[in-house]
Write an enzyme that holds these catalytic residues in place. Sequence first.
Site, PDB file in Angstrom:
ATOM      1  N   GLY A 211       3.088   8.776   0.627  1.00 63.46           N
ATOM      2  CA  GLY A 211       2.583  10.120   0.323  1.00 63.46           C
ATOM      3  C   GLY A 211       2.789  11.114   1.451  1.00 63.46           C
ATOM      4  O   GLY A 211       2.738  12.320   1.232  1.00 63.46           O
TER       5      GLY A 211
ATOM      6  N   MET B 200       0.856  -1.165   0.000  1.00 67.52           N
ATOM      7  CA  MET B 200       0.000   0.000   0.000  1.00 67.52           C
ATOM      8  C   MET B 200       0.896   1.219   0.000  1.00 67.52           C
ATOM      9  O   MET B 200       1.402   1.622   1.038  1.00 67.52           O
ATOM     10  CB  MET B 200      -0.905  -0.015   1.229  1.00 67.52           C
ATOM     11  N   GLY B 201       1.194   1.754  -1.178  1.00 70.49           N
ATOM     12  CA  GLY B 201       2.028   2.954  -1.303  1.00 70.49           C
ATOM     13  C   GLY B 201       1.542   3.956  -0.305  1.00 70.49           C
ATOM     14  O   GLY B 201       2.202   4.261   0.657  1.00 70.49           O
ATOM     15  N   THR B 202       0.355   4.402  -0.488  1.00 68.34           N
ATOM     16  CA  THR B 202      -0.435   5.036   0.570  1.00 68.34           C
ATOM     17  C   THR B 202      -0.118   6.421   1.063  1.00 68.34           C
ATOM     18  O   THR B 202       1.034   6.860   1.118  1.00 68.34           O
ATOM     19  CB  THR B 202      -0.394   4.149   1.849  1.00 68.34           C
ATOM     20  N   THR B 203      -1.240   7.071   1.444  1.00 69.65           N
ATOM     21  CA  THR B 203      -1.129   8.194   2.357  1.00 69.65           C
ATOM     22  C   THR B 203      -2.158   7.942   3.441  1.00 69.65           C
ATOM     23  O   THR B 203      -3.338   7.739   3.151  1.00 69.65           O
ATOM     24  CB  THR B 203      -1.481   9.518   1.648  1.00 69.65           C
TER      25      THR B 203
END
Lengths: 226, 255
Positions: free
Chosen positions: A147, A15-18
């Site tokens: 992020g 989950m690259g995610t922010t």
Amino acid sequence: MEPMAGGWMSAAHSMGTTILAVEYDEGVILGADSRTTTGVYVANRASDKITQLTDNVYICRSGSAADTQVVSDYVRYFLNQHTIQLGKEATVKTAANLVKELAYQNKSFLQAGMIVAGWDKYDGGSVYGIPLGGTLLRLPFSSGGSGSSYLYGFLDQAWRPNMSKDEAERFVVKSIALAIARDGASGGVVRTVTVNAHGVERNFFAGDKLPLFHEEISPGRNPLLA
Amino acid sequence: MSSIGTGYDLSVTTFSPDGRVFQIEYANKAIDNSGTIVGIKCKDGVVLGVEKLIPSKMLLEGSNRRIHAVHKHAGMAVAGLAADGRQIVGRARSEASQYLSFYGEDIPIKELCDRVAHYVHLCTLYWWLRPFGSAAILGGYDRDGPQLYMIEPSGVAYRYFGAAVGKGRQAAKTAIEKLKLSEMTCREGIIAVAKIIYEVHDEAKDKAFELELSWVCDESNKQHQRVPADLLEEAKVAAKAAKDALDEDEGMDAD
């Protein structure tokens, strides 16, 4: 990040995610994007990264999807038993401590950056950041995921204590939208969860509801809904 | 009032025909012969008191303590075999410390009591272990307020307003019942407990004793601590005076 020719089919879900959680006057608001990737392929563009641990405590997950799911499942199980034995609802501090124990004791196996947030009658709204090594830190607001790098300056300047629910939610959505604009591994929709004394409220902001900042293409009509 | 359980009392894993486990009953005898310990729950906290019998003049005052700190917010007074009591306190400390490590919060007193009781009961289930020859009175203060529990060698534990075990338990319990605990503060409770301990101490049978007092209340900031020296003195003076008055009365009656 080099595109892995053909390798994306077997790469682990990440989950690259922010992710973000903030304290406001009556409780906490958790926010997250919805992009799950395997390499450069977006495996899920509408995932839910905010998971329930108890009625009053939620967790934001970033890093390896599998690792954070397993940690959440264990903590939910422990908290369930703990609540039965205790005779009252678990506190946010206890939930955060359990997540920390798993993260710290298994640090060499896990890649999980998590934020635990919720409301209990002793401490009100609380946010606990639990980054990669298994540190536990209570903060008025906490961010995580790839992020979040783009948000540090913004959060430091824009966060204020005791915001109202609407102010705080706008703050969270704006932050995630800013990160999505700059981070390729974050995208999709913005999901928020608000937890306070009255209960829990989930909210959803589709791509076209997000503010634009600079040189982004306007989302326009969604071809799937034509 | 004891019956001999001939044949059925050799092992803690044997029941008698009338459903008793004699080994556990015998363990209670060890406590019945020890110095009295008393606990009361006042409106703002808990007071623990011990009649610490001094078997020899060579012993240093303040040694062989019978009241132990278990955690910031909880303490235990033990009666019966001292070494067994030490084990129980050690286990309580471990439980409290591990709970804090795992859950990030102080252990609720009810939970602590359950854990200790479980451990004590465990030692009544196997033939290669013997029951503990000690009872513990646990006093603590958590989010649900002050609480008092007593754990017996059988592993049974109840919550009490007032509890006493040891030699003078009958007289102590009678005296406790006369107190209006719901209206009493711990400051008053300390005096009351001291008076009870002095009252039940049998000077004919046991020579010297030392009074140990501890409390956990609003005044001590919800932390378990030995009663401050000045209050302890005050309590001893009041207790001695009450005992002397009692003796005088008894003396007059004898005439």
